[in-house]
Write a protein that holds these residues in place. Structure first.
Motif, PDB file in Angstrom:
ATOM      1  N   ASN A  37       9.961 -32.334   1.843  1.00 46.13           N
ATOM      2  CA  ASN A  37       8.582 -32.039   2.228  1.00 46.13           C
ATOM      3  C   ASN A  37       7.546 -32.506   1.221  1.00 46.13           C
ATOM      4  O   ASN A  37       6.351 -32.412   1.474  1.00 46.13           O
ATOM      5  CB  ASN A  37       8.411 -30.541   2.473  1.00 46.13           C
ATOM      6  N   ARG A  39       7.470 -35.802  -0.933  1.00 48.42           N
ATOM      7  CA  ARG A  39       8.099 -37.063  -1.324  1.00 48.42           C
ATOM      8  C   ARG A  39       7.629 -37.597  -2.672  1.00 48.42           C
ATOM      9  O   ARG A  39       8.162 -38.563  -3.162  1.00 48.42           O
ATOM     10  CB  ARG A  39       7.897 -38.114  -0.238  1.00 48.42           C
ATOM     11  N   ASN A  82      16.927 -35.627   8.937  1.00 45.80           N
ATOM     12  CA  ASN A  82      15.880 -34.921   9.667  1.00 45.80           C
ATOM     13  C   ASN A  82      14.480 -35.206   9.124  1.00 45.80           C
ATOM     14  O   ASN A  82      13.531 -34.525   9.497  1.00 45.80           O
ATOM     15  CB  ASN A  82      16.150 -33.411   9.646  1.00 45.80           C
ATOM     16  N   GLN A  83      14.361 -36.179   8.241  1.00 45.94           N
ATOM     17  CA  GLN A  83      13.067 -36.518   7.654  1.00 45.94           C
ATOM     18  C   GLN A  83      12.444 -37.712   8.373  1.00 45.94           C
ATOM     19  O   GLN A  83      13.160 -38.537   8.934  1.00 45.94           O
ATOM     20  CB  GLN A  83      13.224 -36.828   6.161  1.00 45.94           C
ATOM     21  N   PRO A  84      11.114 -37.806   8.365  1.00 43.23           N
ATOM     22  CA  PRO A  84      10.478 -38.956   9.016  1.00 43.23           C
ATOM     23  C   PRO A  84      10.793 -40.281   8.321  1.00 43.23           C
ATOM     24  O   PRO A  84      10.702 -41.342   8.929  1.00 43.23           O
ATOM     25  CB  PRO A  84       8.984 -38.632   8.940  1.00 43.23           C
ATOM     26  N   ASP A  85      11.159 -40.216   7.045  1.00 45.53           N
ATOM     27  CA  ASP A  85      11.507 -41.408   6.265  1.00 45.53           C
ATOM     28  C   ASP A  85      12.880 -41.215   5.604  1.00 45.53           C
ATOM     29  O   ASP A  85      12.995 -41.173   4.395  1.00 45.53           O
ATOM     30  CB  ASP A  85      10.443 -41.686   5.202  1.00 45.53           C
TER      31      ASP A  85
END
Length: 113
Positions: A37, A39, A82-85
């Protein structure tokens, strides 16, 4: 006797190779691994991240580093997948960072899990 010496020598070489590989992970993957959460914040200090075993029990994920005695529950919200990146495992193994409070703060599953 010679056979025993050769076996011991090969084990010492194998341990050194494993240690070199682990050090490489710290230099290449762990040092740049950041919190899911946040980065911009590292999730690893040189002591808390390591390759790990992973298992699912009753819908919950648990991971255990080689030097741990207990399994730690891992919230799926921190999984790299489960992360956008998302970041991939550098070697196909599972890896986890567990802080001094015993909480998993970063995790990536290896292939097959």
């Amino acid at each position: 006797m010679l056979a025993a010496i050769l076996v011991i020598a090969s084990l010492v070489i194998r341990v050194e190779e494993d240690h070199q590989g682990y050090r490489g992970l710290h230099e290449q993957f762990y040092q740049s691994w950041t919190l899911p959460n946040y980065r911009s914040v590292s999730c690893c200090n040189k002591m808390d991240c390591a390759p790990a075993w992973a298992k699912w029990e009753n819908g919950h994920l648990f991971m255990k580093r080689s030097f741990d005695t207990n399994w730690t529950e891992v919230k799926t919200s921190i999984l790299e997948s489960n992360q956008p990146d998302p970041r991939e495992s550098p070697d196909g193994q599972s890896h986890v960072c567990i802080n001094s409070s015993g909480q998993a703060i970063c995790a990536v599953l290896g292939s097959g899990l």
